[in-house]
Design a protein around this motif. Structure first.
Motif, PDB file in Angstrom:
ATOM      1  N   LEU A 109       0.931  -1.200   0.067  1.00 40.09           N
ATOM      2  CA  LEU A 109      -0.018  -0.058  -0.028  1.00 40.09           C
ATOM      3  C   LEU A 109       0.830   1.112  -0.047  1.00 40.09           C
ATOM      4  N   LEU A 110       1.849   1.260   0.745  1.00 38.79           N
ATOM      5  CA  LEU A 110       2.761   2.372   0.928  1.00 38.79           C
ATOM      6  C   LEU A 110       3.465   2.680  -0.407  1.00 38.79           C
ATOM      7  N   GLU A 111       4.040   1.735  -1.146  1.00 35.63           N
ATOM      8  CA  GLU A 111       4.622   1.784  -2.384  1.00 35.63           C
ATOM      9  C   GLU A 111       3.487   2.360  -3.401  1.00 35.63           C
ATOM     10  N   ALA A 112       2.275   1.945  -3.213  1.00 39.44           N
ATOM     11  CA  ALA A 112       1.301   2.586  -4.223  1.00 39.44           C
ATOM     12  C   ALA A 112       1.071   3.851  -4.005  1.00 39.44           C
ATOM     13  N   CYS A 113       1.182   4.638  -2.565  1.00 42.58           N
ATOM     14  CA  CYS A 113       0.862   5.793  -2.190  1.00 42.58           C
ATOM     15  C   CYS A 113       2.080   6.666  -2.652  1.00 42.58           C
ATOM     16  N   LYS A 114       3.203   6.081  -3.150  1.00 42.15           N
ATOM     17  CA  LYS A 114       4.431   6.855  -3.536  1.00 42.15           C
ATOM     18  C   LYS A 114       3.975   7.660  -4.655  1.00 42.15           C
ATOM     19  N   THR A 115       3.265   7.192  -5.714  1.00 46.46           N
ATOM     20  CA  THR A 115       2.988   7.846  -6.934  1.00 46.46           C
ATOM     21  C   THR A 115       1.688   8.472  -7.019  1.00 46.46           C
ATOM     22  N   ILE A 116       0.771   8.458  -6.095  1.00 49.79           N
ATOM     23  CA  ILE A 116      -0.391   8.954  -6.185  1.00 49.79           C
ATOM     24  C   ILE A 116      -0.549   9.811  -4.995  1.00 49.79           C
ATOM     25  N   PRO A 117      -0.703  11.219  -5.116  1.00 44.73           N
ATOM     26  CA  PRO A 117      -0.898  12.256  -4.135  1.00 44.73           C
ATOM     27  C   PRO A 117      -2.175  12.246  -3.151  1.00 44.73           C
ATOM     28  N   ILE A 118      -2.283  11.306  -2.460  1.00 43.22           N
ATOM     29  CA  ILE A 118      -3.320  11.078  -1.571  1.00 43.22           C
ATOM     30  C   ILE A 118      -3.522  12.214  -0.369  1.00 43.22           C
ATOM     31  N   LYS A 119      -4.660  12.215   0.394  1.00 47.28           N
ATOM     32  CA  LYS A 119      -4.808  13.401   1.329  1.00 47.28           C
ATOM     33  C   LYS A 119      -4.180  13.156   2.501  1.00 47.28           C
ATOM     34  N   LYS A 120      -4.545  11.808   3.001  1.00 47.84           N
ATOM     35  CA  LYS A 120      -4.281  11.289   4.342  1.00 47.84           C
ATOM     36  C   LYS A 120      -4.022   9.528   4.475  1.00 47.84           C
ATOM     37  N   LEU A 121      -2.983   9.149   5.090  1.00 48.35           N
ATOM     38  CA  LEU A 121      -3.172   7.767   5.205  1.00 48.35           C
ATOM     39  C   LEU A 121      -3.256   7.411   6.753  1.00 48.35           C
ATOM     40  N   ILE A 122      -4.377   6.767   7.304  1.00 51.68           N
ATOM     41  CA  ILE A 122      -4.536   6.593   8.851  1.00 51.68           C
ATOM     42  C   ILE A 122      -4.077   5.075   9.077  1.00 51.68           C
ATOM     43  N   TYR A 123      -2.991   4.881   9.653  1.00 52.94           N
ATOM     44  CA  TYR A 123      -2.550   3.380  10.025  1.00 52.94           C
ATOM     45  C   TYR A 123      -3.074   3.012  11.524  1.00 52.94           C
ATOM     46  N   ALA A 124      -3.777   1.881  11.337  1.00 57.63           N
ATOM     47  CA  ALA A 124      -4.190   1.504  12.601  1.00 57.63           C
ATOM     48  C   ALA A 124      -3.318   0.512  13.208  1.00 57.63           C
ATOM     49  N   SER A 125      -2.815   0.894  14.439  1.00 52.86           N
ATOM     50  CA  SER A 125      -1.979   0.111  15.304  1.00 52.86           C
ATOM     51  C   SER A 125      -2.381  -0.316  16.496  1.00 52.86           C
TER      52      SER A 125
END
Length: 316
Positions: A109-125
């Motif tokens: 998922l993080l690799e995919a987000c490198k190339t597409i300017p997303i607004k936010k990614l919230i990671y549930a830990s």
């Protein structure tokens, strides 16, 4: 707002999707791979209020195989909840499943987000990354997980930090403390306890039952999670999401006896492996950045869960 929720058919994920859809400007794309076939009926039940919603789209896809380039779009918000949960089942040969679905899935998922300017990614830990601590635990406490599960979730956090630092991905990490409530997984303590009461069986208790947890009601957890959407100054932050009350397991059993009107018998089954004796969240940061304030008492939350499980066990 276009929002993607991974693990959408899970306990927290399904509640999160329902809450997001209460805001009329949101369109939600839920993704879940049903990777454990045994849980499919439960996950289908979790999705019951979502599948016919006009602003909800469900993708039954394994995240290890998903082509993110066909899903992600500019300015998306992503809530990444998908993971294999559970401390006790993360040992031995099962660890491979945790590596694949908690670490590799997150990296893809993080690799995919490198190339597409997303607004936010919230990671549930999870609070499992902390290990054994004394007193209230703040986010700057040194993590020291006691289980393979905790290791995989902490690894996911580190991956998020690496990609945030190197690729500028706007990430916020939330550490959940023992979430409970309607639709809770069957391997979790409260679900087990209530099921035993319904079936008039002894309640299994690990250790001496005096271990304590910071219990977080699902509605409070979801409100804290959704608030990241609209909050400023949260990118790059790690934030605890804890509950209103901290109790021992034996105190929880007493509350269940009170609300069910049934006296229970206990089956003490030995010390659990990989679990801390106590957890207690310092939620000062969540209060400041997210205006987070849990409101549901443990007794009230247990009543909600009891009602849901009475309905569930009538169906089966």
């Amino acid at each position: 707002m276009r929002i993607i929720v991974t693990g959408a058919a899970g306990f927290i994920g399904s509640h999160l999707c329902e809450r997001l859809l209460k805001e009329k400007e949101n369109v939600v794309i839920g993704i879940d791979g049903f990777i454990d076939p045994a849980l499919k009926p439960i996950k289908q039940r979790n999705l019951g209020n979502l599948l016919n919603h006009p602003r909800f789209q469900f993708l039954n896809k394994n995240l290890l195989e998903l082509d993110w380039s066909k899903v992600l779009a500019k300015d998306d918000v992503i809530f990444h909840l998908a993971a294999v949960p559970g401390v006790r089942s993360s040992w031995g040969n099962n660890f491979r499943l945790y590596v694949e679905n908690n670490i590799l899935v997150t990296q893809r998922l993080l690799e995919a987000c490198k190339t597409i300017p997303i607004k936010k990614l919230i990671y549930a830990s999870t609070s499992s990354v902390y290990g054994e601590k004394i007193g209230r635990v703040s986010e700057d406490s040194v993590p020291f997980p006691l289980s393979p599960y905790g290791v995989t979730k902490l690894t996911g956090e580190y991956l998020c930090k690496v990609y945030s630092e190197n690729d500028g991905i706007p990430i916020t990490m939330l550490r959940y403390f023992t979430v409970y409530g309607p639709r809770q997984r069957s391997d979790m303590a409260f679900h087990k306890f209530i099921a035993c009461i319904i079936k008039k069986k002894p309640i299994p208790i690990y250790g001496d039952g005096k271990q304590t947890r910071d219990f977080t009601y699902i509605g409070d957890c979801v409100e804290g999670t959704v608030s990241v959407l609209h909050a400023d100054h949260v990118i790059g932050e790690t934030i605890n999401i804890g509950g209103k009350e901290r109790k021992s397991i034996l105190e929880v059993v007493e509350i269940l006896e009170e609300i069910t009107g049934q006296k229970t018998s206990l089956d003490f089954i030995g010390k659990p492996r990989g679990e801390p004796r106590h957890t207690w969240a310092d939620i000062t940061k969540a209060e400041k950045l997210l205006h987070y304030s849990p409101t549901v008492s443990l007794k009230e939350g247990l009543q909600y869960e009891l009602k849901d499980l009475l309905d569930l066990y009538k169906e089966v």
